[in-house]
Design an enzyme around this catalytic site. Structure first.
Site, PDB file in Angstrom:
ATOM      1  N   LEU A  25      42.170 -26.745  32.507  1.00  0.00           N
ATOM      2  CA  LEU A  25      41.689 -25.847  31.510  1.00  0.00           C
ATOM      3  C   LEU A  25      42.677 -26.173  30.247  1.00  0.00           C
ATOM      4  CD1 LEU A  25      40.898 -22.486  33.459  1.00  0.00           C
ATOM      5  CD2 LEU A  25      39.467 -24.101  32.744  1.00  0.00           C
ATOM      6  N   ASP A  26      42.194 -25.545  29.049  1.00  0.00           N
ATOM      7  CA  ASP A  26      43.050 -25.741  27.797  1.00  0.00           C
ATOM      8  C   ASP A  26      43.869 -24.709  28.052  1.00  0.00           C
ATOM      9  OD1 ASP A  26      41.370 -27.847  26.957  1.00  0.00           O
ATOM     10  OD2 ASP A  26      40.293 -26.642  25.535  1.00  0.00           O
ATOM     11  N   LEU A  27      45.000 -24.737  27.106  1.00  0.00           N
ATOM     12  CA  LEU A  27      46.133 -23.797  26.949  1.00  0.00           C
ATOM     13  C   LEU A  27      45.385 -22.378  26.872  1.00  0.00           C
ATOM     14  CD1 LEU A  27      49.123 -23.304  26.697  1.00  0.00           C
ATOM     15  CD2 LEU A  27      48.725 -23.507  24.246  1.00  0.00           C
ATOM     16  N   THR A  39      42.409 -21.249  27.123  1.00  0.00           N
ATOM     17  CA  THR A  39      41.355 -20.854  28.031  1.00  0.00           C
ATOM     18  C   THR A  39      41.783 -20.517  29.165  1.00  0.00           C
ATOM     19  OG1 THR A  39      39.712 -22.806  27.123  1.00  0.00           O
ATOM     20  CG2 THR A  39      39.280 -21.866  29.166  1.00  0.00           C
ATOM     21  N   ARG A  76      33.894 -26.389  23.631  1.00  0.00           N
ATOM     22  CA  ARG A  76      34.401 -25.986  22.144  1.00  0.00           C
ATOM     23  C   ARG A  76      33.752 -26.931  21.030  1.00  0.00           C
ATOM     24  NH1 ARG A  76      40.678 -25.922  23.023  1.00  0.00           N
ATOM     25  NH2 ARG A  76      40.791 -25.410  20.736  1.00  0.00           N
TER      26      ARG A  76
END
Length: 315
Positions: free
Chosen positions: A142-144, A146, A244
């Site tokens: 997962l992105d930072l 998110t 995104r």
């Protein structure tokens, strides 16, 4: 100094097969920043069977890997303590755990692993909390910024089985996002090629480009709120920043997205106190790698997202 001062030659065995080459190198080259490892791959300094590869390549049993020497200055030794506040608090975010896997509701603002200026991430924190664990690896990322459901394997066999489910698109992921404006009812799926561009400072930017890789996300309107829409997103492929970029491509960027967002939309949300990306991995459905049971995990929104929605609804 962090020193790996000799060329390493590694032959992949059956237990190591199935993982991405970047993940294999993260484990092999402990202490080397992620950005440095990606540079080694991009420049062709890491070779598999005498050929160049990309970071998504999955190693196979029998692959012969050449790993170049690496020498980097180390500013200070970082020893992660299980008592460190940001580490210890992770125990409150565990949704499920058994001897094969662990499911976490990852908080926003915490990377999944260290590197690129981040001292440590979720996986390093979990290893500090479980020093007795011989194996802990991310199944996906997962992105930072998110938040939401994150799956971690506690055994190599479980990791291989779950990676197989991912490759066969048998793991169902659901996200919730707050996007700008009124999402059109007719936009139910976005299928565009995405190309990843890495800048000189190591930041990854993803663009819609005909030379990119196929990507697909289904969108479903959940709620229309003021000048925004709460949507469910179901990614079929797993490209970097996919949801995104797809939201940006649809001209309905996600709230507080510092790479693909709309600053004017973010300003409209200032009164809600929102200070993070409004993207949350709300649900994950998969088959348990050992029992064969179908598991569903739902992660609740954090307080900041809940308050934002409550204030928008009053508007």
């Amino acid at each position: 100094m962090i020193i790996h001062n000799q060329v390493q030659f590694v032959t992949i065995n059956n237990d190591q097969a199935g993982q991405r080459i970047d993940n294999f190198l993260f484990t092999r080259l402990k202490g080397i920043p992620k950005s440095r490892i990606y540079r080694l791959i991009r420049k062709g300094e890491v070779r598999i069977n005498n050929g160049r590869i990309n970071p998504e390549y999955k190693v196979q049993a029998g692959d012969f890997i050449r790993i170049p020497p690496v020498r980097l200055a180390k500013k200070q030794k970082n020893v992660i303590s299980a008592k460190l506040g940001k580490v210890a608090i992770l125990t409150d975010y565990i949704l499920y755990e058994d001897q094969y896997l662990l499911v976490l509701n990852k908080p926003s603002g915490m990377a999944v692993h260290g590197g690129s200026g981040v001292n440590f991430g979720v996986i390093e924190a979990l290893r500090a909390l479980h020093p007795e664990a011989h194996f802990l690896e991310l199944v996906h990322r997962l992105d930072l910024e998110t938040s939401g459901v994150l799956l971690i394997a506690k055994k190599r066999s479980a990791l291989r089985a779950l990676h197989q489910q991912l490759s066969q698109k048998k793991i169902q992921k659901q996200y919730v996002a707050l996007v700008k404006g009124q999402w059109p009812s007719h936009i139910k799926v976005i299928q565009v090629p995405l190309l990843k561009v890495i800048s000189q400072n190591g930041e990854r930017i993803v663009k819609v480009n005909s030379n990119g890789k196929y990507s697909e996300t289904y969108f479903q309107i959940k709620e229309r709120i003021s000048n925004a829409t709460l949507v469910n997103a179901f990614p079929i492929t797993g490209r970097t920043h996919q949801i995104r970029v797809h939201a940006q491509y649809a001209k309905h960027p996600i709230a507080y997205d510092n790479r693909y967002g709309d600053p004017n939309f973010d300003k409209e949300l200032t009164f809600t106190g929102l200070k993070r990306l409004f993207l949350h991995a709300s649900s994950l459905i998969f088959i348990h790698p050992v029992t064969g049971e179908k598991l569903t995990f739902n992660a609740p929104l954090d307080q900041q997202l809940k308050i934002c929605l409550a204030l928008l609804r009053k508007e």
